[in-house]
Design a protein around this motif. Structure first.
Motif, PDB file in Angstrom:
ATOM      1  N   UNK A  32       5.930  -7.185  -5.820  1.00 56.43           N
ATOM      2  CA  UNK A  32       6.281  -8.439  -6.093  1.00 56.43           C
ATOM      3  C   UNK A  32       5.190  -9.301  -6.681  1.00 56.43           C
ATOM      4  N   UNK A  33       3.830  -8.901  -6.585  1.00 61.84           N
ATOM      5  CA  UNK A  33       2.705  -9.586  -7.066  1.00 61.84           C
ATOM      6  C   UNK A  33       2.010  -8.808  -8.678  1.00 61.84           C
ATOM      7  N   UNK A  34       3.101  -7.833  -9.100  1.00 65.39           N
ATOM      8  CA  UNK A  34       2.993  -7.398 -10.187  1.00 65.39           C
ATOM      9  C   UNK A  34       2.374  -5.862 -10.466  1.00 65.39           C
ATOM     10  N   UNK A  35       2.184  -5.279  -9.072  1.00 65.15           N
ATOM     11  CA  UNK A  35       1.875  -3.717  -9.022  1.00 65.15           C
ATOM     12  C   UNK A  35       3.010  -2.865  -9.022  1.00 65.15           C
ATOM     13  N   UNK A  36       2.679  -1.646  -8.860  1.00 63.81           N
ATOM     14  CA  UNK A  36       3.367  -0.607  -8.458  1.00 63.81           C
ATOM     15  C   UNK A  36       2.998   0.481  -7.559  1.00 63.81           C
ATOM     16  N   UNK A  65      -1.551   2.793  -5.076  1.00 62.41           N
ATOM     17  CA  UNK A  65      -1.279   1.669  -5.822  1.00 62.41           C
ATOM     18  C   UNK A  65      -1.631   1.619  -7.066  1.00 62.41           C
ATOM     19  N   UNK A  66      -0.968   1.010  -8.173  1.00 62.96           N
ATOM     20  CA  UNK A  66      -1.508   0.405  -9.531  1.00 62.96           C
ATOM     21  C   UNK A  66      -1.128  -1.032  -9.526  1.00 62.96           C
ATOM     22  N   UNK A  67      -2.158  -1.710  -9.232  1.00 67.07           N
ATOM     23  CA  UNK A  67      -1.817  -3.235  -8.911  1.00 67.07           C
ATOM     24  C   UNK A  67      -3.112  -3.727  -9.434  1.00 67.07           C
ATOM     25  N   UNK A  68      -3.094  -5.261  -9.531  1.00 65.34           N
ATOM     26  CA  UNK A  68      -4.187  -6.031 -10.042  1.00 65.34           C
ATOM     27  C   UNK A  68      -4.867  -6.491  -8.592  1.00 65.34           C
ATOM     28  N   UNK A  69      -6.069  -6.825  -8.867  1.00 69.46           N
ATOM     29  CA  UNK A  69      -6.900  -6.938  -7.663  1.00 69.46           C
ATOM     30  C   UNK A  69      -6.221  -8.211  -6.818  1.00 69.46           C
ATOM     31  N   UNK A  70      -5.756  -9.094  -7.297  1.00 65.49           N
ATOM     32  CA  UNK A  70      -5.325 -10.296  -6.607  1.00 65.49           C
ATOM     33  C   UNK A  70      -3.840  -9.691  -5.507  1.00 65.49           C
ATOM     34  N   UNK A  71      -3.197  -8.808  -6.112  1.00 62.84           N
ATOM     35  CA  UNK A  71      -2.227  -8.096  -5.208  1.00 62.84           C
ATOM     36  C   UNK A  71      -2.823  -7.392  -4.130  1.00 62.84           C
ATOM     37  N   UNK A  72      -3.886  -6.737  -4.329  1.00 60.59           N
ATOM     38  CA  UNK A  72      -4.537  -5.888  -3.354  1.00 60.59           C
ATOM     39  C   UNK A  72      -5.186  -6.796  -2.175  1.00 60.59           C
TER      40      UNK A  72
END
Length: 126
Positions: A32-36, A65-72
């Motif tokens: 939901x925050x743009x990652x996979x 995960x393949x995600x932006x740092x904000x999602x992590x």
């Protein structure tokens, strides 16, 4: 986006279905925050090296995960709030290993060994 591997340990008295629900909940949060989420693995109930919050065992779960740092960061915040999670570790990696993890590969190998037909005492020479 960066690549990460996250492992978390859930309490031993939590049912396996709830651990799978937790894993799916954190995976949905990342998406939901743009990652996979490339891989989800449940490693099972394993013994801990030392007690954590009076628990001798824990349910281990892995997310690739393949995600932006904000999602992590948000996922780690949710992990730290959740009372069922004992510990978590997120590591940034160069590439994701989408094959079976060494933990599950060893467990499958051990299972294959135990299913081999062995020799009985009747077959041994006297």
């Amino acid at each position: 986006m960066a690549l990460y591997e996250n492992v978390f340990i859930a309490r031993q008295d939590v049912p396996t279905t709830q651990v799978e629900t937790l894993t799916n909940q954190f995976a949905e949060l990342v998406t939901s925050l743009g990652g996979t989420v490339s891989k989800k693995e449940y490693w099972g109930l394993r013994s801990l090296t030392y007690r954590i919050k009076k628990n001798r065992k824990g349910h281990y779960s892995l997310l690739a995960l393949n995600a932006p740092s904000d999602a992590v960061k948000e996922m780690e915040r949710q992990l730290s709030i959740n009372e069922d999670v004992l510990r978590y570790l997120t590591v940034r990696v160069e590439e994701l290993d989408l094959e079976l993890s060494p933990v599950l590969a060893r467990r499958d190998r051990d299972r294959d060994r135990s299913e081999r037909p062995g020799r009985s005492y009747d077959d041994m020479p006297v």
